[in-house]
Design a protein around this motif. Structure first.
Motif, PDB file in Angstrom:
ATOM      1  N   PRO A 155     -13.141 -10.242  -0.618  1.00 25.47           N
ATOM      2  CA  PRO A 155     -12.895  -8.843  -0.297  1.00 25.47           C
ATOM      3  C   PRO A 155     -12.540  -8.688   1.171  1.00 25.47           C
ATOM      4  O   PRO A 155     -12.802  -9.557   1.977  1.00 25.47           O
ATOM      5  CB  PRO A 155     -14.234  -8.178  -0.603  1.00 25.47           C
ATOM      6  N   ARG A 156     -11.946  -7.576   1.517  1.00 25.21           N
ATOM      7  CA  ARG A 156     -11.660  -7.319   2.922  1.00 25.21           C
ATOM      8  C   ARG A 156     -11.917  -5.848   3.205  1.00 25.21           C
ATOM      9  O   ARG A 156     -11.909  -5.008   2.326  1.00 25.21           O
ATOM     10  CB  ARG A 156     -10.229  -7.705   3.261  1.00 25.21           C
ATOM     11  N   SER A 157     -12.177  -5.539   4.446  1.00 29.99           N
ATOM     12  CA  SER A 157     -12.403  -4.151   4.810  1.00 29.99           C
ATOM     13  C   SER A 157     -11.163  -3.609   5.482  1.00 29.99           C
ATOM     14  O   SER A 157     -10.417  -4.342   6.122  1.00 29.99           O
ATOM     15  CB  SER A 157     -13.588  -4.047   5.757  1.00 29.99           C
ATOM     16  N   THR A 158     -10.904  -2.314   5.330  1.00 30.80           N
ATOM     17  CA  THR A 158      -9.733  -1.738   5.988  1.00 30.80           C
ATOM     18  C   THR A 158     -10.098  -1.464   7.426  1.00 30.80           C
ATOM     19  O   THR A 158     -11.255  -1.375   7.803  1.00 30.80           O
ATOM     20  CB  THR A 158      -9.313  -0.419   5.332  1.00 30.80           C
ATOM     21  N   GLY A 159      -9.073  -1.303   8.242  1.00 31.90           N
ATOM     22  CA  GLY A 159      -9.323  -1.013   9.642  1.00 31.90           C
ATOM     23  C   GLY A 159      -9.919   0.356   9.842  1.00 31.90           C
ATOM     24  O   GLY A 159     -10.615   0.619  10.814  1.00 31.90           O
ATOM     25  N   ALA A 160      -9.621   1.292   8.906  1.00 26.69           N
ATOM     26  CA  ALA A 160     -10.074   2.671   9.070  1.00 26.69           C
ATOM     27  C   ALA A 160     -11.597   2.724   9.065  1.00 26.69           C
ATOM     28  O   ALA A 160     -12.213   3.461   9.811  1.00 26.69           O
ATOM     29  CB  ALA A 160      -9.522   3.537   7.954  1.00 26.69           C
ATOM     30  N   SER A 161     -12.193   1.955   8.226  1.00 23.77           N
ATOM     31  CA  SER A 161     -13.640   1.932   8.178  1.00 23.77           C
ATOM     32  C   SER A 161     -14.052   0.589   7.624  1.00 23.77           C
ATOM     33  O   SER A 161     -13.525   0.120   6.628  1.00 23.77           O
ATOM     34  CB  SER A 161     -14.156   3.049   7.272  1.00 23.77           C
ATOM     35  N   ARG A 162     -15.020  -0.014   8.252  1.00 24.91           N
ATOM     36  CA  ARG A 162     -15.453  -1.318   7.796  1.00 24.91           C
ATOM     37  C   ARG A 162     -16.111  -1.226   6.425  1.00 24.91           C
ATOM     38  O   ARG A 162     -16.329  -2.226   5.795  1.00 24.91           O
ATOM     39  CB  ARG A 162     -16.423  -1.925   8.810  1.00 24.91           C
ATOM     40  N   THR A 163     -16.449  -0.015   5.990  1.00 25.37           N
ATOM     41  CA  THR A 163     -17.151   0.102   4.727  1.00 25.37           C
ATOM     42  C   THR A 163     -16.186   0.131   3.545  1.00 25.37           C
ATOM     43  O   THR A 163     -16.614   0.003   2.413  1.00 25.37           O
ATOM     44  CB  THR A 163     -18.014   1.364   4.685  1.00 25.37           C
ATOM     45  N   VAL A 164     -14.899   0.315   3.791  1.00 24.09           N
ATOM     46  CA  VAL A 164     -13.933   0.337   2.687  1.00 24.09           C
ATOM     47  C   VAL A 164     -13.295  -1.037   2.564  1.00 24.09           C
ATOM     48  O   VAL A 164     -12.781  -1.571   3.532  1.00 24.09           O
ATOM     49  CB  VAL A 164     -12.856   1.409   2.917  1.00 24.09           C
ATOM     50  N   ARG A 165     -13.370  -1.580   1.375  1.00 21.36           N
ATOM     51  CA  ARG A 165     -12.827  -2.922   1.159  1.00 21.36           C
ATOM     52  C   ARG A 165     -11.743  -2.901   0.098  1.00 21.36           C
ATOM     53  O   ARG A 165     -11.740  -2.027  -0.769  1.00 21.36           O
ATOM     54  CB  ARG A 165     -13.951  -3.872   0.742  1.00 21.36           C
ATOM     55  N   GLU A 166     -10.868  -3.885   0.179  1.00 19.28           N
ATOM     56  CA  GLU A 166      -9.770  -3.946  -0.788  1.00 19.28           C
ATOM     57  C   GLU A 166      -9.620  -5.373  -1.294  1.00 19.28           C
ATOM     58  O   GLU A 166      -9.904  -6.334  -0.572  1.00 19.28           O
ATOM     59  CB  GLU A 166      -8.471  -3.443  -0.137  1.00 19.28           C
ATOM     60  N   ARG A 167      -9.165  -5.458  -2.525  1.00 18.59           N
ATOM     61  CA  ARG A 167      -9.067  -6.761  -3.173  1.00 18.59           C
ATOM     62  C   ARG A 167      -7.824  -6.764  -4.064  1.00 18.59           C
ATOM     63  O   ARG A 167      -7.562  -5.805  -4.774  1.00 18.59           O
ATOM     64  CB  ARG A 167     -10.321  -6.966  -4.016  1.00 18.59           C
ATOM     65  N   VAL A 168      -7.080  -7.861  -4.006  1.00 17.99           N
ATOM     66  CA  VAL A 168      -5.915  -8.001  -4.888  1.00 17.99           C
ATOM     67  C   VAL A 168      -6.393  -8.413  -6.269  1.00 17.99           C
ATOM     68  O   VAL A 168      -7.224  -9.308  -6.400  1.00 17.99           O
ATOM     69  CB  VAL A 168      -4.943  -9.074  -4.352  1.00 17.99           C
ATOM     70  N   LEU A 169      -5.904  -7.741  -7.291  1.00 14.74           N
ATOM     71  CA  LEU A 169      -6.168  -8.168  -8.665  1.00 14.74           C
ATOM     72  C   LEU A 169      -4.843  -8.570  -9.305  1.00 14.74           C
ATOM     73  O   LEU A 169      -3.882  -7.794  -9.291  1.00 14.74           O
ATOM     74  CB  LEU A 169      -6.813  -7.042  -9.483  1.00 14.74           C
ATOM     75  N   ASN A 170      -4.799  -9.776  -9.821  1.00 12.71           N
ATOM     76  CA  ASN A 170      -3.642 -10.241 -10.583  1.00 12.71           C
ATOM     77  C   ASN A 170      -4.089 -10.358 -12.031  1.00 12.71           C
ATOM     78  O   ASN A 170      -5.066 -11.035 -12.317  1.00 12.71           O
ATOM     79  CB  ASN A 170      -3.162 -11.598 -10.052  1.00 12.71           C
ATOM     80  N   TYR A 171      -3.392  -9.696 -12.918  1.00 15.20           N
ATOM     81  CA  TYR A 171      -3.865  -9.611 -14.307  1.00 15.20           C
ATOM     82  C   TYR A 171      -2.647  -9.329 -15.203  1.00 15.20           C
ATOM     83  O   TYR A 171      -1.512  -9.282 -14.724  1.00 15.20           O
ATOM     84  CB  TYR A 171      -4.896  -8.470 -14.443  1.00 15.20           C
ATOM     85  N   GLY A 172      -2.912  -9.095 -16.464  1.00 16.19           N
ATOM     86  CA  GLY A 172      -1.831  -8.754 -17.385  1.00 16.19           C
ATOM     87  C   GLY A 172      -1.662  -9.824 -18.443  1.00 16.19           C
ATOM     88  O   GLY A 172      -1.607 -11.007 -18.120  1.00 16.19           O
ATOM     89  N   ARG A 173      -1.594  -9.385 -19.703  1.00 18.11           N
ATOM     90  CA  ARG A 173      -1.465 -10.345 -20.809  1.00 18.11           C
ATOM     91  C   ARG A 173      -0.014 -10.754 -21.015  1.00 18.11           C
ATOM     92  O   ARG A 173       0.294 -11.920 -21.146  1.00 18.11           O
ATOM     93  CB  ARG A 173      -2.018  -9.732 -22.097  1.00 18.11           C
ATOM     94  N   SER A 174       0.872  -9.767 -21.059  1.00 19.63           N
ATOM     95  CA  SER A 174       2.260 -10.096 -21.360  1.00 19.63           C
ATOM     96  C   SER A 174       3.076 -10.320 -20.093  1.00 19.63           C
ATOM     97  O   SER A 174       3.935 -11.194 -20.050  1.00 19.63           O
ATOM     98  CB  SER A 174       2.895  -8.970 -22.179  1.00 19.63           C
ATOM     99  N   THR A 175       2.784  -9.546 -19.059  1.00 17.97           N
ATOM    100  CA  THR A 175       3.502  -9.677 -17.787  1.00 17.97           C
ATOM    101  C   THR A 175       2.451  -9.698 -16.684  1.00 17.97           C
ATOM    102  O   THR A 175       1.534  -8.881 -16.697  1.00 17.97           O
ATOM    103  CB  THR A 175       4.439  -8.466 -17.579  1.00 17.97           C
ATOM    104  N   PRO A 176       2.547 -10.627 -15.737  1.00 12.63           N
ATOM    105  CA  PRO A 176       1.565 -10.630 -14.650  1.00 12.63           C
ATOM    106  C   PRO A 176       1.746  -9.401 -13.753  1.00 12.63           C
ATOM    107  O   PRO A 176       2.811  -9.215 -13.170  1.00 12.63           O
ATOM    108  CB  PRO A 176       1.865 -11.922 -13.889  1.00 12.63           C
ATOM    109  N   LEU A 177       0.717  -8.565 -13.706  1.00  9.08           N
ATOM    110  CA  LEU A 177       0.784  -7.349 -12.887  1.00  9.08           C
ATOM    111  C   LEU A 177      -0.068  -7.545 -11.635  1.00  9.08           C
ATOM    112  O   LEU A 177      -0.979  -8.361 -11.619  1.00  9.08           O
ATOM    113  CB  LEU A 177       0.273  -6.147 -13.686  1.00  9.08           C
ATOM    114  N   THR A 178       0.239  -6.760 -10.624  1.00  8.23           N
ATOM    115  CA  THR A 178      -0.460  -6.872  -9.348  1.00  8.23           C
ATOM    116  C   THR A 178      -0.956  -5.508  -8.899  1.00  8.23           C
ATOM    117  O   THR A 178      -0.219  -4.514  -8.989  1.00  8.23           O
ATOM    118  CB  THR A 178       0.507  -7.423  -8.275  1.00  8.23           C
ATOM    119  N   GLY A 179      -2.184  -5.475  -8.404  1.00  4.40           N
ATOM    120  CA  GLY A 179      -2.702  -4.218  -7.871  1.00  4.40           C
ATOM    121  C   GLY A 179      -3.755  -4.480  -6.811  1.00  4.40           C
ATOM    122  O   GLY A 179      -4.164  -5.621  -6.578  1.00  4.40           O
ATOM    123  N   VAL A 180      -4.178  -3.412  -6.166  1.00 11.68           N
ATOM    124  CA  VAL A 180      -5.196  -3.501  -5.123  1.00 11.68           C
ATOM    125  C   VAL A 180      -6.336  -2.548  -5.481  1.00 11.68           C
ATOM    126  O   VAL A 180      -6.104  -1.352  -5.702  1.00 11.68           O
ATOM    127  CB  VAL A 180      -4.616  -3.131  -3.744  1.00 11.68           C
TER     128      VAL A 180
END
Lengths: 317, 252
Positions: free
Chosen positions: A11-36
């Protein structure tokens, strides 16, 4: 919301606030999708719905003017885990690898996204947020996913003009100093239209018409008023809380606060939906103050949904 | 197949997408894409994505990424500092080397991104070449262009093309120029320009007379960074991407 973060990337925290974190999710059965996925470890509420922000047209998941990333972080600050992702073929997700037509493919992408969020972050209820074609796609998705979707925020969705819209437009035009300036200086469009045949005969050139082809993704939403009305009725009756937001940038379709109620008089939306109107905002909330106003209002609505959801759970218990 | 990921310093992670080469070849070759300002980057993302996919088929690894406080990287737009962009490129180069195993890289930068790429190339020995795609020639002129669409927000910030930018960045932009950025660069510098900028003819002559190994090409493409960032649809710069691909697959 139960969380299992044994995932591929830290995980990582955003610069705006150390308490907010973001994570890349790669998923999808038929097509690999990407999100945060954006969340605040300190404030994440276990039983809050997870917010899913859809692409606006073909703009990547961070959103036009980074609107989606901004909203995600604002929501996360208040305890709502928020996920923004790219439909197949948009932003960072590869083109479809199944044979589904785009219209069905978008619904498949939403279903696979909700499945992934259920299994990866333990979300059980979802609120969909979409701007423009994202709003139209959100409505179609909420219809097929009403079991899991408890709220739908539609920002500048497809909407229809009314008689009052025309009257407001005329009144606004007559009240505009620009209109009178153009008229007096013979630069008004109507004057150009009247004189255009004469200018053409005299050899004057017309302005070239630029034909801009819109991506198909813009046109796969619901276009028909009756179809949209049926869809809205269906999702509302299924218990999906609805929020509509309209901007001044949509004034060619929507130009007064309560127009929505006049567009669908048979639905009785007044009092049963949240209606937000930002007449000074552009279609993509280009100004920071408008983005903040949108986030504040959507958060208030999200908290209402959360409270309702709690009451329902307690009643069932 | 691409790999989206976060990388970089904890708390300031950068979002990037790695395009691995589909097979071995062009041993040791990798490319890092350097974005222009964020309101221009929204529409250029598609060009870099296509270029990354195309280079992968040519067996070249690449990484495109968002600078801190832009796109999906950490930080809100009002925290963006141009002075931090070269350090972000450094992180991206290091990340690409770890991901792919390459030992040296080429940098492809658009507009201001080209100037940051040159700054990084000056300080590193593992940058083989910089491809400067319509680089900003004169920071003052570019600043004036930005100010035409800027709206004051709160004290110390302006809204440019829908993104809040700290005014401190504008002072830095005014100090930037391509001739200054090239000073001291030892690697190859290749230049792609459009006929929209007549001063590039002078620059081409200047580059030709300098000791720097360089190539230049005038392309007729529409400029993707001029596309409406609200719509996100940009013309595909087919000629420029073809030139870049040719240079990267034939350069030493």
């Amino acid at each position: 919301m139960a969380h299992d973060f044994d995932l591929e990337h830290p995980p990582r925290s955003t610069g705006a606030s150390r308490t907010v974190r973001e994570r890349v999710l790669n998923y999808g059965r038929s097509t690999p999708l990407t999100g945060v996925f954006t969340y605040s470890p300190e404030h994440l509420r276990a039983d809050s719905p997870c917010v899913v922000v859809l692409n606006a047209g073909v703009v990547r998941k961070s959103g036009p003017n980074n609107l989606n990333a901004f909203l995600a972080r604002q929501f996360a600050h208040q305890g709502f885990g928020t996920f923004r992702f790219d439909f197949a073929g948009v932003g960072d997700s590869p083109n479809r690898q199944d044979t589904l037509p785009l219209k069905q493919g978008v619904l498949q992408d939403v279903t696979e996204t909700l499945d992934a969020l259920e299994s990866l972050v333990g979300a059980r209820q979802f609120v969909i947020v979409g701007l423009c074609s994202g709003a139209d796609n959100g409505l179609r998705a909420a219809r097929v996913e009403a079991r899991r979707v408890v709220g739908l925020a539609m920002i500048d969705p497809t909407v229809f003009r009314t008689l009052k819209w025309r009257l407001v437009k005329i009144a606004n035009r007559l009240g505009s100093s620009d209109f009178w300036t153009r008229l007096v200086t013979l630069r008004h469009r109507m004057i150009r239209v009247a004189f255009d045949p004469v200018l053409t005969l005299l050899g004057g050139a017309r302005d070239p018409v630029q034909v801009v082809e819109e991506p198909e993704l813009y046109n796969i939403g619901l276009q028909n008023r009756d179809e949209i009305e049926d869809c809205l009725r269906e999702v509302r009756d299924d218990g999906v809380a609805l929020c509509f937001a309209f901007t001044g940038g949509w004034a060619e379709l929507y130009n007064y606060r309560n127009q929505l109620y006049d567009v669908y008089p048979g639905l009785g939306l007044k009092g049963s939906v949240e209606l937000l109107y930002f007449p000074a905002a552009t279609h993509t909330f280009a100004l920071a103050e408008d983005r903040h106003a949108l986030a504040t209002n959507l958060l208030r609505w999200l908290e209402q949904i959360e409270a309702t959801s709690h009451h329902r759970s307690e009643a069932m218990a | 197949m691409t790999l989206p990921l976060f990388f970089g310093a904890s708390g300031h992670e950068l979002y990037g997408v790695y395009h691995p080469a589909v097979a071995e070849g062009h041993a040791g070759r990798g490319v890092v894409f350097c974005n222009p300002l964020p309101h221009e980057a929204i529409a250029t993302q598609w060009a870099f994505r296509l270029l990354g996919d195309s280079l992968a088929r040519e067996r070249i690894h690449s990484l495109r990424f968002d600078y801190r406080a832009t796109g999906d990287s950490a930080g809100d737009s009002d925290e963006m500092l141009l002075s931090g962009h070269p350090a972000d490129i450094d992180y991206a180069i290091n990340e690409l080397k770890v991901l792919s195993g390459v030992t040296s890289v080429h940098l492809v930068g658009i507009r201001l991104g080209a100037l940051f790429a040159l700054e990084v190339a000056r300080a590193r020995s593992d940058v083989v070449s910089v491809i400067a795609w319509e680089p900003v020639m004169d920071g003052c002129a570019y600043h004036a262009e930005l100010m035409e669409s800027a709206t004051p927000w709160r004290t110390g910030y302006c809204d440019v093309g829908g993104l809040v930018i700290a005014e401190a960045n504008f002072e830095q932009i005014k100090l930037l120029s391509l001739p200054a950025a090239i000073q001291g660069v030892q690697c190859r510098v290749d230049l792609i320009a459009s006929p929209h900028n007549p001063e590039f003819e002078q620059l081409g002559a200047w580059l030709a007379s300098s000791a720097l190994p360089c190539r230049s090409e005038i392309v007729e493409d529409a400029l993707p960074w001029k596309a409406d960032s609200e719509v996100g649809v940009a013309p595909i710069p087919a000629q420029a991407t073809r030139v870049i691909k040719t240079w990267l697959t034939t350069s030493i």
